[in-house]
Design an enzyme around this catalytic site. Sequence first.
Site, short mmCIF file in Angstrom:
data_model
loop_
_atom_site.label_atom_id
_atom_site.label_comp_id
_atom_site.label_asym_id
_atom_site.label_seq_id
_atom_site.Cartn_x
_atom_site.Cartn_y
_atom_site.Cartn_z
CB CYS A 1 -2.27 -0.57 -0.80
SG CYS A 1 -1.29 0.44 -2.08
CG HIS B 1 0.72 -0.64 1.73
ND1 HIS B 1 1.26 -1.07 0.70
CD2 HIS B 1 0.56 0.74 1.36
CE1 HIS B 1 1.31 -0.50 -0.34
NE2 HIS B 1 0.81 0.51 -0.18
CG ASN C 1 3.06 1.73 -2.82
OD1 ASN C 1 2.54 0.42 -2.76
ND2 ASN C 1 2.20 2.76 -2.48
#
Length: 397
Positions: free
Chosen positions: A173, A323, A353
């Site tokens: 990520c 993020h 996500n």
Amino acid sequence: MANASGFQFLTPTMPISSSIGVNRSGYCHHDVIFKRVRCSITSQGVESSSPSESRMPRLVSKGCKLVGCGSAVPHLQISNDDLAKIVDTSDEWISARTGIRNRRILTGNESLMGLAAEAAQKALEMAQVEPDDVDLILLCTSTPEDLFGGAPQIQKALGCKGNPLAFDITAACSGFVLGLVSASCYIRGGGYKNVLVIGADSLSRYVDWTDRGTCILFGDAAGAVLVQTCDSEEDGLFGFDLHSDGDGNRHLNAGIKEKETNHELGTNGSALGFPPNRSAFSCIKMNGTEVFRFAVSIVPQTIEASLANAGLNRSDIDWLLLHQANQRIIDGVATRLEVPKDRVISNLANYGNTSAASIPLALDEAVRSGKVKQGQTIAAAGFGAGLTWGSAIMRWG
């Protein structure tokens, strides 16, 4: 003059610190259009030298700026109510704990490389740059569709006839932030002119769909930006900060799992253990509590470090772009940095996500909707498996 096949640095002769932790800054006179650049890169567990000890001048004749963005998502949308049909959960339970309501999942003939190429093409169109003018493609992904990486397939799909270098960056990520910083280094130090940075992941392929602790979190997507060379006074990457801590791998991972065999001997009659068994990656395993603590603690620190390296203050930030992992993390970081909610970019509710794709996906939507405007300053930060984390202070356009 530097070119794509080599580096040329204009630096005074001086000793270089052997410490892994290092802060770098360069100073020069404005009459020769050079500019100060500051960054910070450390590896957790190694003591960094003080700024006065490790700071070393470096002259950079070129800057870089973000001139185009694009994104792409799969067609299939899975809601919280859809998930409630296969695991013990509910829309209320998921949204209250994560802020997520929907996510997109690859199905049928869709492919991650197809999404990545689509996002890249949109970024080129916005920037009004032809594929043949791209001289580097960085694909930030932890889920390539080929063991050896997917970036060259993006080059092929875009029709880049000059065969520009294309390779993958794996940093989960944090990948897009690392790709963005890497692009700036290639431009400033290697003479590259147009660098595509793509974040693309399909973590749905590595999710245990019977585990409500993880299957509710992830979605698939791709986002891209075009980073372009410019004169130093137009530089749009002001400062950055990158870190890793391998000890935290135990909190978030998807390791190799060998398939079991009942044979004591290999097919060629050799001893046990050879030939090796075929292996595959396990599903994502995460300690949500530890990852949450890690994120809300470390992300404000890395953004503060990037601001310090850029010589900027919190008040200079127009937008906070994190993020998109969990809305409580985003809100917690914004509170610690004293950034108002109306200055925080979030599309987590719609996509979940999406790993390395989350920052460029959210940026693209914010730019195309008119929320983010030309010349505004963005503080972006990625964090995740590795553990890795990093941030960058950048200007759009």
